[in-house]
Motif scaffolding. Structure first.
Motif, PDB file in Angstrom:
ATOM      1  N   ALA A 361     -76.940  50.473  49.315  1.00  0.00           N
ATOM      2  CA  ALA A 361     -77.493  50.456  50.674  1.00  0.00           C
ATOM      3  C   ALA A 361     -78.685  51.407  50.790  1.00  0.00           C
ATOM      4  O   ALA A 361     -79.693  51.083  51.435  1.00  0.00           O
ATOM      5  CB  ALA A 361     -76.409  50.832  51.684  1.00  0.00           C
ATOM      6  N   GLN A 362     -78.575  52.567  50.176  1.00  0.00           N
ATOM      7  CA  GLN A 362     -79.684  53.513  50.230  1.00  0.00           C
ATOM      8  C   GLN A 362     -80.874  53.022  49.410  1.00  0.00           C
ATOM      9  O   GLN A 362     -82.032  53.202  49.803  1.00  0.00           O
ATOM     10  CB  GLN A 362     -79.240  54.884  49.722  1.00  0.00           C
ATOM     11  CG  GLN A 362     -80.295  55.959  49.875  1.00  0.00           C
ATOM     12  CD  GLN A 362     -80.769  56.126  51.310  1.00  0.00           C
ATOM     13  OE1 GLN A 362     -79.947  56.204  52.226  1.00  0.00           O
ATOM     14  NE2 GLN A 362     -82.076  56.167  51.519  1.00  0.00           N
ATOM     15  N   CYS A 363     -80.572  52.386  48.284  1.00  0.00           N
ATOM     16  CA  CYS A 363     -81.654  51.821  47.482  1.00  0.00           C
ATOM     17  C   CYS A 363     -82.399  50.738  48.247  1.00  0.00           C
ATOM     18  O   CYS A 363     -83.623  50.589  48.109  1.00  0.00           O
ATOM     19  CB  CYS A 363     -81.100  51.255  46.173  1.00  0.00           C
ATOM     20  SG  CYS A 363     -80.655  52.508  44.956  1.00  0.00           S
ATOM     21  N   GLN A 364     -81.683  49.990  49.058  1.00  0.00           N
ATOM     22  CA  GLN A 364     -82.321  48.967  49.885  1.00  0.00           C
ATOM     23  C   GLN A 364     -83.365  49.593  50.807  1.00  0.00           C
ATOM     24  O   GLN A 364     -84.474  49.084  50.965  1.00  0.00           O
ATOM     25  CB  GLN A 364     -81.268  48.224  50.707  1.00  0.00           C
ATOM     26  CG  GLN A 364     -81.794  47.051  51.517  1.00  0.00           C
ATOM     27  CD  GLN A 364     -82.236  45.893  50.633  1.00  0.00           C
ATOM     28  OE1 GLN A 364     -81.632  45.636  49.592  1.00  0.00           O
ATOM     29  NE2 GLN A 364     -83.289  45.204  51.027  1.00  0.00           N
ATOM     30  N   VAL A 365     -83.006  50.723  51.404  1.00  0.00           N
ATOM     31  CA  VAL A 365     -83.944  51.452  52.276  1.00  0.00           C
ATOM     32  C   VAL A 365     -85.149  51.935  51.472  1.00  0.00           C
ATOM     33  O   VAL A 365     -86.303  51.809  51.903  1.00  0.00           O
ATOM     34  CB  VAL A 365     -83.229  52.640  52.949  1.00  0.00           C
ATOM     35  CG1 VAL A 365     -84.225  53.505  53.724  1.00  0.00           C
ATOM     36  CG2 VAL A 365     -82.124  52.152  53.880  1.00  0.00           C
ATOM     37  N   ILE A 366     -84.877  52.509  50.312  1.00  0.00           N
ATOM     38  CA  ILE A 366     -85.953  53.007  49.442  1.00  0.00           C
ATOM     39  C   ILE A 366     -86.912  51.883  49.065  1.00  0.00           C
ATOM     40  O   ILE A 366     -88.139  52.035  49.130  1.00  0.00           O
ATOM     41  CB  ILE A 366     -85.355  53.631  48.167  1.00  0.00           C
ATOM     42  CG1 ILE A 366     -84.601  54.915  48.508  1.00  0.00           C
ATOM     43  CG2 ILE A 366     -86.445  53.906  47.125  1.00  0.00           C
ATOM     44  CD1 ILE A 366     -83.753  55.447  47.353  1.00  0.00           C
ATOM     45  N   ASN A 367     -86.346  50.733  48.714  1.00  0.00           N
ATOM     46  CA  ASN A 367     -87.167  49.623  48.231  1.00  0.00           C
ATOM     47  C   ASN A 367     -88.036  49.026  49.331  1.00  0.00           C
ATOM     48  O   ASN A 367     -89.203  48.684  49.101  1.00  0.00           O
ATOM     49  CB  ASN A 367     -86.273  48.541  47.638  1.00  0.00           C
ATOM     50  CG  ASN A 367     -85.475  49.043  46.445  1.00  0.00           C
ATOM     51  OD1 ASN A 367     -85.815  50.064  45.849  1.00  0.00           O
ATOM     52  ND2 ASN A 367     -84.398  48.344  46.110  1.00  0.00           N
ATOM     53  N   GLU A 368     -87.476  48.883  50.512  1.00  0.00           N
ATOM     54  CA  GLU A 368     -88.250  48.333  51.626  1.00  0.00           C
ATOM     55  C   GLU A 368     -89.406  49.260  51.982  1.00  0.00           C
ATOM     56  O   GLU A 368     -90.534  48.808  52.238  1.00  0.00           O
ATOM     57  CB  GLU A 368     -87.339  48.092  52.821  1.00  0.00           C
ATOM     58  CG  GLU A 368     -86.349  46.957  52.605  1.00  0.00           C
ATOM     59  CD  GLU A 368     -85.431  46.733  53.795  1.00  0.00           C
ATOM     60  OE1 GLU A 368     -85.568  47.463  54.798  1.00  0.00           O
ATOM     61  OE2 GLU A 368     -84.577  45.825  53.712  1.00  0.00           O
ATOM     62  N   ASN A 369     -89.136  50.566  51.995  1.00  0.00           N
ATOM     63  CA  ASN A 369     -90.198  51.532  52.260  1.00  0.00           C
ATOM     64  C   ASN A 369     -91.251  51.505  51.158  1.00  0.00           C
ATOM     65  O   ASN A 369     -92.455  51.576  51.425  1.00  0.00           O
ATOM     66  CB  ASN A 369     -89.603  52.935  52.367  1.00  0.00           C
ATOM     67  CG  ASN A 369     -90.666  54.003  52.519  1.00  0.00           C
ATOM     68  OD1 ASN A 369     -91.252  54.178  53.581  1.00  0.00           O
ATOM     69  ND2 ASN A 369     -90.938  54.729  51.442  1.00  0.00           N
ATOM     70  N   TYR A 370     -90.803  51.392  49.924  1.00  0.00           N
ATOM     71  CA  TYR A 370     -91.707  51.362  48.759  1.00  0.00           C
ATOM     72  C   TYR A 370     -92.672  50.183  48.839  1.00  0.00           C
ATOM     73  O   TYR A 370     -93.877  50.342  48.622  1.00  0.00           O
ATOM     74  CB  TYR A 370     -90.851  51.280  47.499  1.00  0.00           C
ATOM     75  CG  TYR A 370     -91.600  51.115  46.204  1.00  0.00           C
ATOM     76  CD1 TYR A 370     -92.253  52.183  45.602  1.00  0.00           C
ATOM     77  CD2 TYR A 370     -91.596  49.883  45.543  1.00  0.00           C
ATOM     78  CE1 TYR A 370     -92.904  52.024  44.384  1.00  0.00           C
ATOM     79  CE2 TYR A 370     -92.236  49.726  44.323  1.00  0.00           C
ATOM     80  CZ  TYR A 370     -92.894  50.800  43.746  1.00  0.00           C
ATOM     81  OH  TYR A 370     -93.530  50.644  42.545  1.00  0.00           O
ATOM     82  N   VAL A 371     -92.157  49.012  49.186  1.00  0.00           N
ATOM     83  CA  VAL A 371     -93.022  47.834  49.300  1.00  0.00           C
ATOM     84  C   VAL A 371     -94.073  48.043  50.379  1.00  0.00           C
ATOM     85  O   VAL A 371     -95.274  47.824  50.159  1.00  0.00           O
ATOM     86  CB  VAL A 371     -92.189  46.568  49.594  1.00  0.00           C
ATOM     87  CG1 VAL A 371     -93.103  45.406  49.997  1.00  0.00           C
ATOM     88  CG2 VAL A 371     -91.361  46.180  48.377  1.00  0.00           C
ATOM     89  N   ASP A 372     -93.644  48.481  51.554  1.00  0.00           N
ATOM     90  CA  ASP A 372     -94.551  48.538  52.708  1.00  0.00           C
ATOM     91  C   ASP A 372     -95.481  49.740  52.696  1.00  0.00           C
ATOM     92  O   ASP A 372     -96.662  49.617  53.052  1.00  0.00           O
ATOM     93  CB  ASP A 372     -93.740  48.545  54.006  1.00  0.00           C
ATOM     94  CG  ASP A 372     -93.027  47.226  54.256  1.00  0.00           C
ATOM     95  OD1 ASP A 372     -93.463  46.202  53.701  1.00  0.00           O
ATOM     96  OD2 ASP A 372     -92.021  47.225  55.001  1.00  0.00           O
ATOM     97  N   ASN A 373     -94.991  50.908  52.273  1.00  0.00           N
ATOM     98  CA  ASN A 373     -95.759  52.144  52.420  1.00  0.00           C
ATOM     99  C   ASN A 373     -96.347  52.690  51.129  1.00  0.00           C
ATOM    100  O   ASN A 373     -97.085  53.670  51.156  1.00  0.00           O
ATOM    101  CB  ASN A 373     -94.886  53.214  53.084  1.00  0.00           C
ATOM    102  CG  ASN A 373     -94.546  52.857  54.519  1.00  0.00           C
ATOM    103  OD1 ASN A 373     -95.419  52.437  55.277  1.00  0.00           O
ATOM    104  ND2 ASN A 373     -93.282  52.983  54.884  1.00  0.00           N
TER     105      ASN A 373
END
Length: 398
Positions: A361-373
């Protein structure tokens, strides 16, 4: 991930860093000097450096579109294949339809370094009184192709596909350019357009089976470029294994390239383009605050080694094209090796959480932020500055 080093070495030609192959001895070659201004040429050189920095800031994530669509070799092969480029400037058939020719040309005459080869001399903008109309026509076409390539990168990582113009450019780019294999040869078409931003955010829909797999790719992407900078970009010239293997030698931009490559790792790990400290949605922040002393210690070591590597690269003697055997190069190589080892240890510990729902679940947050920011914003800035570069090159001619 494709090996950039094998690809680039396969197409390189040894060249003198201060010269430009002249075709003025050919009676049937147009050597008319361009009618332009030095001010406009100087601006193009400045814009080249800006777009170049954006590209180097993206090299921690050369997986995905840059690899699958062969955009990395197509736009960033070096050293320049000088003899091939001189031949193109004598080839009336190629010069008469440059837009099509460049889509399938030897990558050693294209992209950033094809432009650099024409625009710069010994770290300075070339004299406008030396540039021919043929060279001008060529760099206009190369710069246009470079912009299309960078627009494709942006579109391929934009999970919302928000820029319809660049999305269409991407579809056209993929349909008209060729795939390039590890030997630098054309090996067929690129296939169809796909959205890597969506796939990275949605495990199981593309190349990443789980969110943790995608997060580990962030580390792997950093390690790839760290290894390349230390072992190849600095290492091959420094050790004498290949003194011609020098990136951006005409603009004297090599050390800046190396530094910006490691900044791309800092951005990726800290979760934001231009980050100075880890953001709350970043990989490093998660590891530092995961209630695991080993993981936290490894993350802190990565941060320390990252800062040291950047400092040692910055301390290298400039320009690298002239001082590639200086002792400071070995210091930078060693610092990069330590950073790579620190990331390897972090990756190994993080891999042990496979199947952990909380970590997923935390990796999901990391990955979404990584793509966008990180990825998308870097590629968007790159495409904007590549477009500006193309426009400034067009304006060289009055």
């Amino acid at each position: 991930m494709k090996s950039k080093n094998l690809l680039k070495m396969a197409v390189m030609t040894a060249v003198l860093y201060t010269g430009f192959a002249s075709c003025s001895s050919d009676d049937d070659t147009d050597t008319t000097i361009i009618n332009g201004t030095q001010t406009a040429l100087d601006q193009a050189c400045s814009d080249w450096k800006a777009a170049r920095a954006n590209w180097e800031n993206s090299e921690a994530f050369l997986f995905g579109a840059a690899d699958v669509y062969s955009i990395d070799p197509h736009t960033d092969t070096w050293p320049v294949a000088a003899n091939d480029l001189a031949d193109v400037l004598r080839d009336e058939k190629a010069m008469s339809n440059l837009d099509n020719f460049i889509k399938t040309a030897n990558s050693g005459i294209l992209g950033y370094h094809g432009l650099e080869y024409v625009l710069f001399r010994q770290g300075q903008p070339r004299s406008i009184n030396q540039m021919t109309n043929l060279e001008y026509n060529y760099i206009c076409a190369v710069a246009k192709d470079l912009y299309n390539a960078t627009a494709t990168l942006e579109a391929a990582w934009d999970s919302k596909e928000s820029n319809t113009e660049r999305h269409q450019i991407a579809i056209n780019y993929v349909a008209t350019h060729n795939a390039i294999n590890d030997d630098g040869n054309v090996e067929g078409s690129l296939g169809s357009f796909q959205n890597f931003g969506k796939a990275f955010k949605n495990p199981g829909t593309g190349d990443w089976a789980t969110a943790l797999d995608a997060t580990l790719e962030i580390i792997s992407g950093c390690q790839d470029i760290i290894g390349e900078v230390g072992d190849s970009k600095i290492g091959l010239p420094y050790t004498g294994e290949d003194a011609t293997y020098i990136e951006s030698p005409y603009a004297y931009n090599s050390i800046t390239d190396f530094y910006d490559n490691i900044i791309s790792c800092k951005n990726a790990l800290f979760g934001q383009m231009g980050a100075t400290s880890p953001t709350q949605q970043s990989l490093i922040y998660f590891c530092q605050n995961a209630s695991n002393a080993t993981l936290a210690g490894q993350a802190n070591t990565v941060v320390t080694k990252l800062d040291v590597a950047l400092a040692k690269i910055k301390a290298m003697k400039h320009p690298f094209a002239l001082y590639y055997s200086d002792a400071a190069c070995k210091v930078a190589i060693d610092a990069l090796g330590e950073l790579d080892e620190a990331l390897g240890a972090l990756s190994e510990t993080l891999s042990g959480y496979a199947g952990n729902k909380t970590v997923e679940a935390q990796c999901q947050v990391i990955n979404e932020n990584y793509v966008d920011n990180v990825v998308l914003i870097t590629y968007r800035t790159l495409a904007n500055n590549a477009q500006k570069l193309y426009q400034s090159i067009v304006k060289i001619k009055q």
